[in-house]
Every structure is written in structure tokens, then in C-alpha cells.
Design a protein around this motif. Sequence first.
Motif, PDB file in Angstrom:
ATOM      1  N   SER A   1       0.833  -1.193   0.000  1.00  0.00           N
ATOM      2  CA  SER A   1       0.000   0.000   0.000  1.00  0.00           C
ATOM      3  C   SER A   1       0.870   1.246   0.000  1.00  0.00           C
ATOM      4  N   ASP A   2       0.229   2.375   0.200  1.00  0.00           N
ATOM      5  CA  ASP A   2       0.954   3.638   0.245  1.00  0.00           C
ATOM      6  C   ASP A   2       1.944   3.647   1.394  1.00  0.00           C
ATOM      7  N   ARG A   3       2.894   4.572   1.299  1.00  0.00           N
ATOM      8  CA  ARG A   3       3.883   4.727   2.368  1.00  0.00           C
ATOM      9  C   ARG A   3       3.196   5.051   3.686  1.00  0.00           C
ATOM     10  N   VAL A   4       3.832   4.626   4.745  1.00  0.00           N
ATOM     11  CA  VAL A   4       3.292   4.821   6.086  1.00  0.00           C
ATOM     12  C   VAL A   4       3.901   6.070   6.700  1.00  0.00           C
ATOM     13  N   ASP A   5       3.105   6.774   7.495  1.00  0.00           N
ATOM     14  CA  ASP A   5       3.590   7.938   8.236  1.00  0.00           C
ATOM     15  C   ASP A   5       4.082   7.450   9.598  1.00  0.00           C
ATOM     16  N   PHE A   6       5.382   7.535   9.820  1.00  0.00           N
ATOM     17  CA  PHE A   6       5.985   7.069  11.066  1.00  0.00           C
ATOM     18  C   PHE A   6       6.044   8.162  12.134  1.00  0.00           C
ATOM     19  N   ALA A   7       5.396   9.299  11.923  1.00  0.00           N
ATOM     20  CA  ALA A   7       5.526  10.432  12.848  1.00  0.00           C
ATOM     21  C   ALA A   7       5.063  10.090  14.262  1.00  0.00           C
ATOM     22  N   ARG A   8       3.909   9.467  14.402  1.00  0.00           N
ATOM     23  CA  ARG A   8       3.400   9.150  15.742  1.00  0.00           C
ATOM     24  C   ARG A   8       4.331   8.178  16.462  1.00  0.00           C
ATOM     25  N   LEU A   9       4.780   7.159  15.763  1.00  0.00           N
ATOM     26  CA  LEU A   9       5.671   6.176  16.372  1.00  0.00           C
ATOM     27  C   LEU A   9       7.011   6.805  16.729  1.00  0.00           C
ATOM     28  N   SER A  10       7.519   7.665  15.878  1.00  0.00           N
ATOM     29  CA  SER A  10       8.783   8.358  16.153  1.00  0.00           C
ATOM     30  C   SER A  10       8.660   9.243  17.385  1.00  0.00           C
ATOM     31  N   THR A  11       7.570   9.990  17.472  1.00  0.00           N
ATOM     32  CA  THR A  11       7.332  10.855  18.634  1.00  0.00           C
ATOM     33  C   THR A  11       7.223  10.018  19.903  1.00  0.00           C
ATOM     34  N   SER A  12       6.542   8.884  19.821  1.00  0.00           N
ATOM     35  CA  SER A  12       6.400   8.005  20.983  1.00  0.00           C
ATOM     36  C   SER A  12       7.752   7.462  21.436  1.00  0.00           C
ATOM     37  N   TRP A  13       8.587   7.035  20.498  1.00  0.00           N
ATOM     38  CA  TRP A  13       9.920   6.544  20.849  1.00  0.00           C
ATOM     39  C   TRP A  13      10.722   7.627  21.575  1.00  0.00           C
ATOM     40  N   LEU A  14      10.704   8.819  21.019  1.00  0.00           N
ATOM     41  CA  LEU A  14      11.481   9.910  21.618  1.00  0.00           C
ATOM     42  C   LEU A  14      10.931  10.327  22.983  1.00  0.00           C
ATOM     43  N   HIS A  15       9.666  10.063  23.234  1.00  0.00           N
ATOM     44  CA  HIS A  15       9.076  10.353  24.543  1.00  0.00           C
ATOM     45  C   HIS A  15       9.390   9.244  25.554  1.00  0.00           C
TER      46      HIS A  15
END
Length: 133
Positions: free
Chosen positions: A2-16
Motif C-alpha cells: 500500500s501507500d507509504r506509512v507515516d511514522f511520525a506518531r511512532l517516532s514521537t512516541s519513541w522519543l518520549h
Amino acid sequence: MSDRVDFARLSTSWLHWAPLTGLTNARVPDQHPDDEIRFTSDDYAVHVRRNEDWWVLDTIDDRGQLQTDTAKFTTYPLLERYLIWQWASAARNVLRLPIIGPELYELGHNPDVQFLPIKEGIYQLRAPGGARY
């Protein structure tokens, strides 16, 4: 695929969550084409990748040992929920906060979900309509 995935939420969670668990130098150094991303620290790393129809996790522990195919998911949202749960649970443990797991465990399994054994200790979860988790 499918289309590319937006990793922004997961990235923010990791950094938190990563610093709250005591991991040092938490970062999201790169996102690769074809839906891959790494979450790293000086002590632990997670590599998320798509392998045909599966989202797969590889991990590197504090001794630098690579564990491939640590977990597999049929959808990115399931993988995302799993990782955020793992990271948040680890942080709660380090911070000596009450563990959420026992309360959820007491609720039991969703009766609509089937647990199909694949091999010892590994199950495929199926929801109504044949969706795999």
C-alpha cells in the motif's frame, strides 16, 4: 503493498518513552524507502520493516545482539500499538508506576478473536471476517 506509512506518531512516541526507560541518546536516525525505519539508543534498537505482507520487528539488545523477526504483524496500526504499549510499559516499570497489564489480563481474551497455534509459544490471532493480527 500500500501507500507509504507515516511514522511520525511512532517516532514521537519513541522519543518520549525511551528516555523515561533510562535509554540514552534515543533517536530516529533514518527512514528508508520501502517502509523501513530504525529507532535507536545507546542501549537498544528497533528496526521496523515490511516483508511482503508482514510488518516485521528486529531488535538489537544492550549487548549488541541482533534478534531478527522478533514480532510480525499484518497491519502497521497493530505494529504501532504494540510498540507504543511495549515502550510505555517499560517506562511505567522504571518509574515504578502501577502496572496496567494485570487489569487487562483479568478482562480475558476477546471471545471474537481466535488464537491459532503456529508453533510453541507463537500464535496467529484472527478476528471475525478473517482479519489476522
